[in-house]
Design an enzyme around this catalytic site. Structure first.
Site, short mmCIF file in Angstrom:
data_model
loop_
_atom_site.label_atom_id
_atom_site.label_comp_id
_atom_site.label_asym_id
_atom_site.label_seq_id
_atom_site.Cartn_x
_atom_site.Cartn_y
_atom_site.Cartn_z
N TRP A 1 -15.13 7.85 19.32
CA TRP A 1 -16.17 8.31 20.25
C TRP A 1 -16.80 7.08 20.92
CZ3 TRP A 1 -17.86 11.65 23.43
CH2 TRP A 1 -19.20 11.62 23.88
N ASP B 1 -9.39 8.23 14.92
CA ASP B 1 -9.79 9.60 15.25
C ASP B 1 -10.24 9.66 16.71
OD1 ASP B 1 -10.94 12.37 14.24
OD2 ASP B 1 -12.49 11.45 15.48
N TYR C 1 -13.04 12.96 24.38
CA TYR C 1 -13.61 11.61 24.38
C TYR C 1 -13.22 10.87 25.65
CZ TYR C 1 -14.56 12.32 19.35
OH TYR C 1 -15.00 12.80 18.14
N ASN D 1 -16.28 21.07 12.46
CA ASN D 1 -17.55 21.80 12.65
C ASN D 1 -17.40 23.27 12.31
OD1 ASN D 1 -19.11 19.51 13.83
ND2 ASN D 1 -17.52 19.64 15.40
N SER E 1 -20.09 10.72 11.81
CA SER E 1 -21.44 10.13 11.94
C SER E 1 -21.97 9.68 10.57
CB SER E 1 -22.41 11.11 12.59
OG SER E 1 -21.95 11.50 13.86
N PRO E 2 -21.16 8.90 9.82
CA PRO E 2 -21.55 8.55 8.45
C PRO E 2 -22.73 7.58 8.37
CG PRO E 2 -19.58 7.35 9.08
CD PRO E 2 -19.83 8.33 10.18
N SER F 1 -27.91 6.93 11.77
CA SER F 1 -29.22 7.50 11.45
C SER F 1 -30.20 6.37 11.22
CB SER F 1 -29.11 8.35 10.19
OG SER F 1 -30.39 8.61 9.68
N SER G 1 -17.50 1.34 15.27
CA SER G 1 -18.26 0.16 15.60
C SER G 1 -17.51 -0.67 16.63
CB SER G 1 -18.53 -0.69 14.35
OG SER G 1 -19.17 -1.88 14.74
N1 LIG Z 1 -15.80 16.21 15.29
C1 LIG Z 1 -16.93 16.00 15.88
O1 LIG Z 1 -17.58 16.91 16.44
C2 LIG Z 1 -17.50 14.60 15.88
C3 LIG Z 1 -18.83 14.37 16.26
C4 LIG Z 1 -19.33 13.06 16.21
C5 LIG Z 1 -18.48 12.03 15.81
N2 LIG Z 1 -17.17 12.29 15.48
C6 LIG Z 1 -16.25 11.20 15.07
O2 LIG Z 1 -16.87 10.40 14.09
C7 LIG Z 1 -16.90 9.04 14.51
C8 LIG Z 1 -18.12 8.33 13.95
O3 LIG Z 1 -19.30 9.01 14.26
P1 LIG Z 1 -20.42 8.43 15.24
O4 LIG Z 1 -19.81 7.51 16.23
O5 LIG Z 1 -21.20 9.61 15.69
O6 LIG Z 1 -21.40 7.66 14.24
P2 LIG Z 1 -21.30 6.45 13.20
O7 LIG Z 1 -19.93 5.89 13.15
O8 LIG Z 1 -21.92 6.92 11.94
O9 LIG Z 1 -22.32 5.40 13.84
C9 LIG Z 1 -21.96 4.57 14.89
C10 LIG Z 1 -23.12 3.61 15.14
O10 LIG Z 1 -23.40 2.87 13.95
C11 LIG Z 1 -23.37 1.47 14.23
N3 LIG Z 1 -22.72 0.83 13.06
C12 LIG Z 1 -21.53 1.13 12.50
N4 LIG Z 1 -21.28 0.33 11.44
C13 LIG Z 1 -22.35 -0.51 11.35
C14 LIG Z 1 -22.68 -1.55 10.48
N5 LIG Z 1 -21.87 -1.93 9.47
N6 LIG Z 1 -23.87 -2.23 10.66
C15 LIG Z 1 -24.70 -1.87 11.67
N7 LIG Z 1 -24.45 -0.87 12.54
C16 LIG Z 1 -23.27 -0.18 12.38
C17 LIG Z 1 -22.55 1.30 15.48
O11 LIG Z 1 -23.04 0.19 16.21
P3 LIG Z 1 -22.14 -1.14 16.48
O12 LIG Z 1 -21.08 -0.73 17.47
O13 LIG Z 1 -23.15 -2.09 17.04
O14 LIG Z 1 -21.59 -1.59 15.17
C18 LIG Z 1 -22.84 2.61 16.22
O15 LIG Z 1 -24.02 2.48 16.99
C19 LIG Z 1 -16.86 9.14 16.05
O16 LIG Z 1 -16.45 7.95 16.65
C20 LIG Z 1 -15.88 10.28 16.23
O17 LIG Z 1 -14.55 9.81 16.07
C21 LIG Z 1 -16.69 13.56 15.50
#
Ligand SMILES: NC(=O)c1ccc[n+]([C@@H]2O[C@H](COP(=O)([O-])OP(=O)(O)OC[C@H]3O[C@@H](n4cnc5c(N)ncnc54)[C@H](OP(=O)(O)O)[C@@H]3O)[C@@H](O)[C@H]2O)c1
Length: 271
Positions: A19, A51, A56, A148, A199-200, A203, A242
């Site tokens: 994403w 993924d 996207y 979902n 979205s692990p 938050s 990231s």
């Molecule tokens: N199926 C669905 O409906 C659905 C919905 C949402 C997401 N997804 C999938 O899940 C994936 C992950 O979810 P997400 O993108 O919502 O959220 P996420 O991976 O939980 O969070 C991403 C954010 O966290 C930061 N981050 C990641 N690792 C870090 C670290 N070690 N230290 C500091 N900041 C960190 C990233 O910033 P930096 O880039 O600065 O590191 C980015 O701003 C998506 O890319 C997508 O593939 C699926």
């Protein structure tokens, strides 16, 4: 890398979410170099599950991912590629068409995993699965899953899939236990279905003082604690995103961060 193995596939416990690679709801080609750099560093660091979705960046995420998979020089079988069909494309012909378009944009001849991205109001799930089952028979898709989906829809999908449903991709993290509370996690664990936690780490919870103190005591970061807490759970995999190579490496290293039963209980009680 650590894996979950089931139904003839081994999937990395930590994969890479696409994403915002290539844009968000629309393509943003001006950012391509930044997106390609993020994908390249992830592949170099050892991420092998990617993924993505037709939604996207309106398909551009798939184009950039395909480019990086090809230029990696690694065999196709080394990668696990997930894509998803959008809720507006759940009719029989639409599913077949969406999958062909995803494969064309990725430049691949099969997907490891193909998911229904979101349930749609008034959808006819048996029509959708008629197309999905056909894609598996034709070898265009190796495994099917959903995203979902609540417990009722998950069970319905299981009964319509000709092959074992591989995953339900849902939001799951230390501060978001909604899919524990609605019974989906326990059902997945009891029925050999992966729960892919999305979205692990997205938050403000991960900026909290108590978690920061605990992370410091483990010589780690709050983000690593959040990921370690997830991946120690059976049948749970996750896909953090990231753009920062240091964060990407840090996230993978969470695989080697053991949490004791007492530490897990403390974390469970943090929210
Ligand atoms: N199926 C669905 O409906 C659905 C919905 C949402 C997401 N997804 C999938 O899940 C994936 C992950 O979810 P997400 O993108 O919502 O959220 P996420 O991976 O939980 O969070 C991403 C954010 O966290 C930061 N981050 C990641 N690792 C870090 C670290 N070690 N230290 C500091 N900041 C960190 C990233 O910033 P930096 O880039 O600065 O590191 C980015 O701003 C998506 O890319 C997508 O593939 C699926």
């Amino acid at each position: 890398m650590k894996y979950e193995t089931l139904h003839n596939i081994s999937i990395p416990k930590i994969g890479f979410g696409c994403w915002s690679i290539g844009g968000e709801a629309t393509a943003r080609p001006a950012d391509d170099e930044r997106s390609l750099a993020a994908l390249r560093s992830a592949a170099e660091l050892g991420y092998r599950h990617f993924d993505t979705a037709e939604y996207y960046a309106a398909g551009h995420s798939e184009e950039l991912l395909g480019q990086v998979v090809r230029e990696s020089g690694l065999p196709r079988e080394d990668f696990c590629i997930t894509s998803k069909v959008s809720p507006k494309h759940l009719g029989y012909e639409d599913v077949l068409h969406s999958c062909e378009n995803s494969l064309r944009r990725l430049g691949l001849d099969y997907l490891d995993l193909y998911l229904i991205h979101w349930p749609a109001r008034g959808m006819n799930l048996s029509e959708t699965f008629r197309a999905l089952n056909q894609l598996v028979r034709e070898g265009r898709v190796r495994h099917l899953g959903v995203s979902n989906f609540n417990l009722k829809l998950l069970q319905q999908s299981q009964s319509l899939s000709d092959t074992p449903l591989l995953t339900n991709q849902v939001p799951y993290s230390l501060p978001d236990r909604s899919y524990v509370e609605n019974g989906v996690l326990a059902y997945c664990q009891e029925n050999n279905i992966l729960l892919t936690a999305y979205s692990p780490v997205k938050s403000r919870f991960f900026k909290g003082k108590k978690l920061a103190e605990f992370a410091r005591s483990k010589d780690s970061t709050p983000f690593q604690i959040g990921l370690a807490w997830l991946v120690q759970q059976p049948r749970v995999i996750t896909i953090p995103t990231s753009f920062n190579p240091d964060h990407q490496a840090e996230n993978l290293a969470a695989l080697d961060l053991p949490l004791s039963a007492e530490e897990t209980a403390m974390l469970n009680g943090l929210v």
